[in-house]
Design an enzyme around this catalytic site. Structure first.
Site, PDB file in Angstrom:
ATOM      1  N   GLY A 257      42.320  36.886  32.463  1.00 23.27           N
ATOM      2  CA  GLY A 257      42.768  38.221  32.858  1.00 23.27           C
ATOM      3  C   GLY A 257      43.823  38.160  33.957  1.00 23.27           C
TER       4      GLY A 257
ATOM      5  N   ASP B 118      43.722  39.059  37.203  1.00 18.85           N
ATOM      6  CA  ASP B 118      43.302  38.519  38.500  1.00 18.85           C
ATOM      7  C   ASP B 118      42.944  37.047  38.387  1.00 18.85           C
TER       8      ASP B 118
ATOM      9  N   ASP C 267      29.993  32.748  27.907  1.00 17.18           N
ATOM     10  CA  ASP C 267      30.127  34.197  27.754  1.00 17.18           C
ATOM     11  C   ASP C 267      29.169  34.876  28.720  1.00 17.18           C
TER      12      ASP C 267
ATOM     13  N   ALA D 289      34.929  40.975  32.713  1.00 16.86           N
ATOM     14  CA  ALA D 289      34.387  42.319  32.467  1.00 16.86           C
ATOM     15  C   ALA D 289      35.130  42.967  31.308  1.00 16.86           C
TER      16      ALA D 289
ATOM     17  N   SER E 193      37.121  45.824  31.240  1.00 21.84           N
ATOM     18  CA  SER E 193      37.670  46.420  32.459  1.00 21.84           C
ATOM     19  C   SER E 193      38.479  47.688  32.204  1.00 21.84           C
TER      20      SER E 193
ATOM     21  N   THR F 223      34.637  47.890  42.169  1.00 23.86           N
ATOM     22  CA  THR F 223      35.827  48.704  41.905  1.00 23.86           C
ATOM     23  C   THR F 223      35.783  50.092  42.540  1.00 23.86           C
TER      24      THR F 223
ATOM     25  N   GLU G 217      36.544  52.589  41.004  1.00 22.07           N
ATOM     26  CA  GLU G 217      36.032  53.506  39.975  1.00 22.07           C
ATOM     27  C   GLU G 217      34.604  53.937  40.279  1.00 22.07           C
TER      28      GLU G 217
ATOM     29  N   TYR H 193      32.254  52.502  32.344  1.00 18.60           N
ATOM     30  CA  TYR H 193      32.720  51.347  33.117  1.00 18.60           C
ATOM     31  C   TYR H 193      32.275  51.462  34.571  1.00 18.60           C
TER      32      TYR H 193
ATOM     33  N   LYS I 113      29.713  49.012  36.534  1.00 21.91           N
ATOM     34  CA  LYS I 113      30.145  48.291  37.743  1.00 21.91           C
ATOM     35  C   LYS I 113      29.243  48.620  38.932  1.00 21.91           C
TER      36      LYS I 113
ATOM     37  N   HIS J 259      45.107  47.363  41.277  1.00 23.98           N
ATOM     38  CA  HIS J 259      46.161  46.408  41.613  1.00 23.98           C
ATOM     39  C   HIS J 259      46.800  45.933  40.315  1.00 23.98           C
TER      40      HIS J 259
HETATM   41  P1  NAP Z   1      41.381  41.979  32.897  1.00 28.31           P
HETATM   42  O1  NAP Z   1      42.807  41.554  32.978  1.00 28.31           O
HETATM   43  O2  NAP Z   1      40.989  43.048  31.936  1.00 28.31           O
HETATM   44  O3  NAP Z   1      40.496  40.665  32.605  1.00 28.31           O
HETATM   45  C1  NAP Z   1      39.159  40.766  32.197  1.00 28.31           C
HETATM   46  C2  NAP Z   1      38.656  39.368  31.922  1.00 28.31           C
HETATM   47  O4  NAP Z   1      37.276  39.443  31.529  1.00 28.31           O
HETATM   48  C3  NAP Z   1      39.382  38.655  30.754  1.00 28.31           C
HETATM   49  O5  NAP Z   1      39.604  37.314  31.109  1.00 28.31           O
HETATM   50  C4  NAP Z   1      38.364  38.736  29.627  1.00 28.31           C
HETATM   51  O6  NAP Z   1      38.455  37.698  28.683  1.00 28.31           O
HETATM   52  C5  NAP Z   1      37.075  38.590  30.425  1.00 28.31           C
HETATM   53  N1  NAP Z   1      35.893  38.955  29.650  1.00 28.31           N
HETATM   54  C6  NAP Z   1      35.718  40.069  28.880  1.00 28.31           C
HETATM   55  N2  NAP Z   1      34.513  40.028  28.274  1.00 28.31           N
HETATM   56  C7  NAP Z   1      33.915  38.873  28.653  1.00 28.31           C
HETATM   57  C8  NAP Z   1      32.683  38.254  28.343  1.00 28.31           C
HETATM   58  N3  NAP Z   1      31.807  38.815  27.508  1.00 28.31           N
HETATM   59  N4  NAP Z   1      32.393  37.055  28.907  1.00 28.31           N
HETATM   60  C9  NAP Z   1      33.283  36.454  29.754  1.00 28.31           C
HETATM   61  N5  NAP Z   1      34.480  36.990  30.077  1.00 28.31           N
HETATM   62  C10 NAP Z   1      34.792  38.187  29.529  1.00 28.31           C
HETATM   63  O7  NAP Z   1      40.865  42.448  34.346  1.00 28.31           O
HETATM   64  P2  NAP Z   1      41.556  42.237  35.779  1.00 28.31           P
HETATM   65  O8  NAP Z   1      42.514  43.348  36.006  1.00 28.31           O
HETATM   66  O9  NAP Z   1      41.986  40.835  35.911  1.00 28.31           O
HETATM   67  O10 NAP Z   1      40.325  42.525  36.735  1.00 28.31           O
HETATM   68  C11 NAP Z   1      39.432  41.482  37.130  1.00 28.31           C
HETATM   69  C12 NAP Z   1      38.088  42.092  37.497  1.00 28.31           C
HETATM   70  O11 NAP Z   1      38.263  43.014  38.575  1.00 28.31           O
HETATM   71  C13 NAP Z   1      37.426  42.904  36.398  1.00 28.31           C
HETATM   72  O12 NAP Z   1      36.035  42.728  36.520  1.00 28.31           O
HETATM   73  C14 NAP Z   1      37.809  44.335  36.700  1.00 28.31           C
HETATM   74  O13 NAP Z   1      36.850  45.220  36.172  1.00 28.31           O
HETATM   75  C15 NAP Z   1      37.794  44.303  38.213  1.00 28.31           C
HETATM   76  N6  NAP Z   1      38.703  45.232  38.888  1.00 28.31           N
HETATM   77  C16 NAP Z   1      40.003  45.289  38.544  1.00 28.31           C
HETATM   78  C17 NAP Z   1      40.857  46.127  39.230  1.00 28.31           C
HETATM   79  C18 NAP Z   1      42.320  46.208  38.885  1.00 28.31           C
HETATM   80  O14 NAP Z   1      42.972  47.173  39.316  1.00 28.31           O
HETATM   81  N7  NAP Z   1      42.874  45.223  38.188  1.00 28.31           N
HETATM   82  C19 NAP Z   1      40.362  46.932  40.283  1.00 28.31           C
HETATM   83  C20 NAP Z   1      39.016  46.824  40.617  1.00 28.31           C
HETATM   84  C21 NAP Z   1      38.188  45.961  39.924  1.00 28.31           C
HETATM   85  P3  NAP Z   1      39.414  37.833  27.357  1.00 28.31           P
HETATM   86  O15 NAP Z   1      40.787  37.560  27.860  1.00 28.31           O
HETATM   87  O16 NAP Z   1      38.882  36.788  26.460  1.00 28.31           O
HETATM   88  O17 NAP Z   1      39.253  39.231  26.869  1.00 28.31           O
HETATM   89  O1  G4F Z   2      45.836  52.197  34.297  1.00 29.53           O
HETATM   90  P1  G4F Z   2      44.522  52.825  34.023  1.00 29.53           P
HETATM   91  O2  G4F Z   2      43.924  52.578  32.687  1.00 29.53           O
HETATM   92  O3  G4F Z   2      43.580  52.371  35.221  1.00 29.53           O
HETATM   93  P2  G4F Z   2      42.204  52.968  35.795  1.00 29.53           P
HETATM   94  O4  G4F Z   2      41.529  53.855  34.829  1.00 29.53           O
HETATM   95  O5  G4F Z   2      42.519  53.550  37.125  1.00 29.53           O
HETATM   96  O6  G4F Z   2      41.318  51.645  35.955  1.00 29.53           O
HETATM   97  C1  G4F Z   2      41.875  50.461  36.508  1.00 29.53           C
HETATM   98  O7  G4F Z   2      41.657  50.462  37.905  1.00 29.53           O
HETATM   99  C2  G4F Z   2      40.267  50.424  38.305  1.00 29.53           C
HETATM  100  C3  G4F Z   2      40.239  50.454  39.840  1.00 29.53           C
HETATM  101  O8  G4F Z   2      40.302  51.771  40.295  1.00 29.53           O
HETATM  102  C4  G4F Z   2      39.650  49.158  37.757  1.00 29.53           C
HETATM  103  F1  G4F Z   2      38.353  49.077  38.159  1.00 29.53           F
HETATM  104  C5  G4F Z   2      39.726  49.178  36.234  1.00 29.53           C
HETATM  105  O9  G4F Z   2      39.197  47.940  35.737  1.00 29.53           O
HETATM  106  C6  G4F Z   2      41.199  49.266  35.823  1.00 29.53           C
HETATM  107  O10 G4F Z   2      41.835  48.075  36.222  1.00 29.53           O
HETATM  108  O11 G4F Z   2      44.620  54.403  34.195  1.00 29.53           O
HETATM  109  C7  G4F Z   2      45.133  54.981  35.383  1.00 29.53           C
HETATM  110  C8  G4F Z   2      45.315  56.476  35.161  1.00 29.53           C
HETATM  111  C9  G4F Z   2      44.079  57.185  34.586  1.00 29.53           C
HETATM  112  O12 G4F Z   2      43.894  58.376  35.277  1.00 29.53           O
HETATM  113  C10 G4F Z   2      44.444  57.468  33.142  1.00 29.53           C
HETATM  114  O13 G4F Z   2      43.812  58.611  32.588  1.00 29.53           O
HETATM  115  O14 G4F Z   2      46.339  56.667  34.201  1.00 29.53           O
HETATM  116  C11 G4F Z   2      45.933  57.667  33.281  1.00 29.53           C
HETATM  117  N1  G4F Z   2      46.699  57.507  32.043  1.00 29.53           N
HETATM  118  C12 G4F Z   2      47.578  58.412  31.526  1.00 29.53           C
HETATM  119  N2  G4F Z   2      48.093  57.954  30.389  1.00 29.53           N
HETATM  120  C13 G4F Z   2      46.667  56.439  31.211  1.00 29.53           C
HETATM  121  C14 G4F Z   2      47.541  56.734  30.170  1.00 29.53           C
HETATM  122  N3  G4F Z   2      45.971  55.283  31.290  1.00 29.53           N
HETATM  123  C15 G4F Z   2      46.164  54.380  30.292  1.00 29.53           C
HETATM  124  N4  G4F Z   2      45.509  53.209  30.356  1.00 29.53           N
HETATM  125  N5  G4F Z   2      47.017  54.619  29.241  1.00 29.53           N
HETATM  126  C16 G4F Z   2      47.728  55.781  29.138  1.00 29.53           C
HETATM  127  O15 G4F Z   2      48.471  55.996  28.176  1.00 29.53           O
END
Ligand code: NAP
Ligand code: G4F
Length: 332
Positions: free
Chosen positions: A12, A14, A57, A81, A83, A126, A128, A154, A158, A184
């Protein structure tokens, strides 16, 4: 002896940044890959050959026990996750199993190998979990003491993972920390998330490969930072003498419309409205209207501070996607 780290979610966004950071710090890095033929494995092997891949897994605890026995890690970063918030409404049970119970499986695996006193654990919590309802420190930003009110399967999964991590810290003395991270983004963000969807579409519009973008709700506000800054915070949490929970955020919030403004300006377009169509498929049954974080604790205790600001984030994402799309490389 080099420290050893095991990362779930290595494929993923991160996982990519964290693996690079730990490698630079001299760690031996192990990464968990799931599935019998994961298409992301080839990219990982090519880009980050230093990562030692383990097949496991989060829903299969025995595979996690084997992963811990193989890696013998000092630190486990649980980033794996389901995610995507929108996807979690369509697959709530899978989300509960992976995002929620998957964390319990890893914590139990740590106990099964007797790692309670030797393994430090990071849980990817998160913003969320807060749910964006503004009854809670209105205008000041959520901090570690704010109330939780998750608004999606989700967020609920979490929150379970967050509390079970705290419970294992209190019950078994595991050095387990939760990073409550606000959104991020960056050049490795999945294209299913709104920022990357926009930066990629903007690049394709500039190059004549697409003529519009379809989005859902444009009103929500997010506290958007750069992923490379946030993985530094994860690492810092595990270097503290005592475990704890920390908010990582920028302390600013912006609408999707503001992201569109800056992204389209990068390609010389001032008015993006003709290029954006509303598509109800991208709306969610319940929305998180506003997220704003207060990172004071992380700044004070960890000495963490984000470096990349909002305009620079948008700029770097569009620049990256212009290069990627011009190169003809397939987006992965
Ligand atoms: P991401 O790009 O969606 O990566 C998710 C990772 O989880 C991928 O490597 C995916 O593998 C793996 N995964 C999914 N199902 C799994 C399973 N059953 N067993 C093992 N691994 C599995 O997420 P990210 O943005 O890097 O975020 C990293 C973590 O931080 C997540 O837990 C997310 O919920 C949390 N988080 C993210 C944000 C954000 O803004 N990015 C903010 C707060 C918290 P595959 O590639 O094989 O699908
Ligand atoms: O980019 P999003 O899908 O991110 P969201 O829902 O904020 O979640 C992300 O951040 C969380 C931390 O706060 C993480 F925990 C989570 O794993 C993930 O990384 O959507 C952001 C906003 C939402 O309000 C959504 O309704 O954008 C709005 N949106 C509008 N049009 C859309 C779209 N989101 C997506 N993905 N695709 C659209 O076309």
């Amino acid at each position: 002896m080099a420290k050893k780290a095991l990362i779930t979610g290595i494929t993923g966004q991160d996982g990519y940044h964290l693996a690079n950071l730990l490698n630079e710090k001299g760690y031996e890095v192990y990464g968990i890959i799931r599935g019998q033929h994961n298409p992301k494995r080839e990219r990982l092997e090519k880009e980050q050959p230093f990562v030692k891949i383990i097949e496991a897994d989060l829903v299969d605890q025995s595979s996690l026990v084997r992963a811990l026995q193989t890696a013998q890690p000092d630190e486990v970063y649980n980033l794996g996750a389901i995610s995507h918030v929108g996807y979690s409404f369509k697959n709530p049970q899978l989300t509960a199993d992976v995002t929620g119970k998957g964390t319990l499986n890893m914590l139990e695996a740590i106990r099964a190998v007797g790692g309670e006193k030797t393994i430090r654990f990071y849980q990817a919590s998160t913003s969320e979990m807060f749910g964006g309802l503004d009854y809670n420190r209105p205008g000041e930003g959520y901090n570690e003491d704010s109330l939780f009110h998750p608004r999606s399967p989700y967020g609920v999964a979490k929150l379970y993972a967050h509390w079970i991590t705290k419970n294992y810290r209190e019950s078994y003395g595991i050095h387990a920390s939760c990073g409550i991270l606000f959104n991020h983004e960056g050049e490795r963000r999945g294209v299913e998330f709104v920022t990357r969807k926009i930066s990629n579409a903007v690049a394709r519009i500039k190059l004549g490969k697409q003529d519009h973008i379809e989005l859902g709700n444009l009103d929500p506000k997010r506290d958007w930072g750069y992923a490379g800054d946030y993985v530094e915070g994860m690492w810092l949490m595990l270097q503290q003498d005592k475990p704890g929970d920390y908010v990582l955020a920028t302390g600013e919030t912006h609408t999707i419309g503001e992201f569109l403004d800056l992204a389209f300006k990068e390609i010389g377009i001032e008015d993006w409205k003709p290029y954006v169509k509303e598509n109800p498929d991208f709306m969610r049954p319940a929305e998180v209207d506003i997220l704003l974080g207060d990172p004071t604790k992380a700044e004070t205790v960890l000495g963490w501070k984000r470096k990349v600001d909002f305009p620079s984030l948008v700029k770097l994402m569009v620049a990256h996607d212009l290069e990627l799309e011009a190169s003809g490389e397939v987006l992965k």
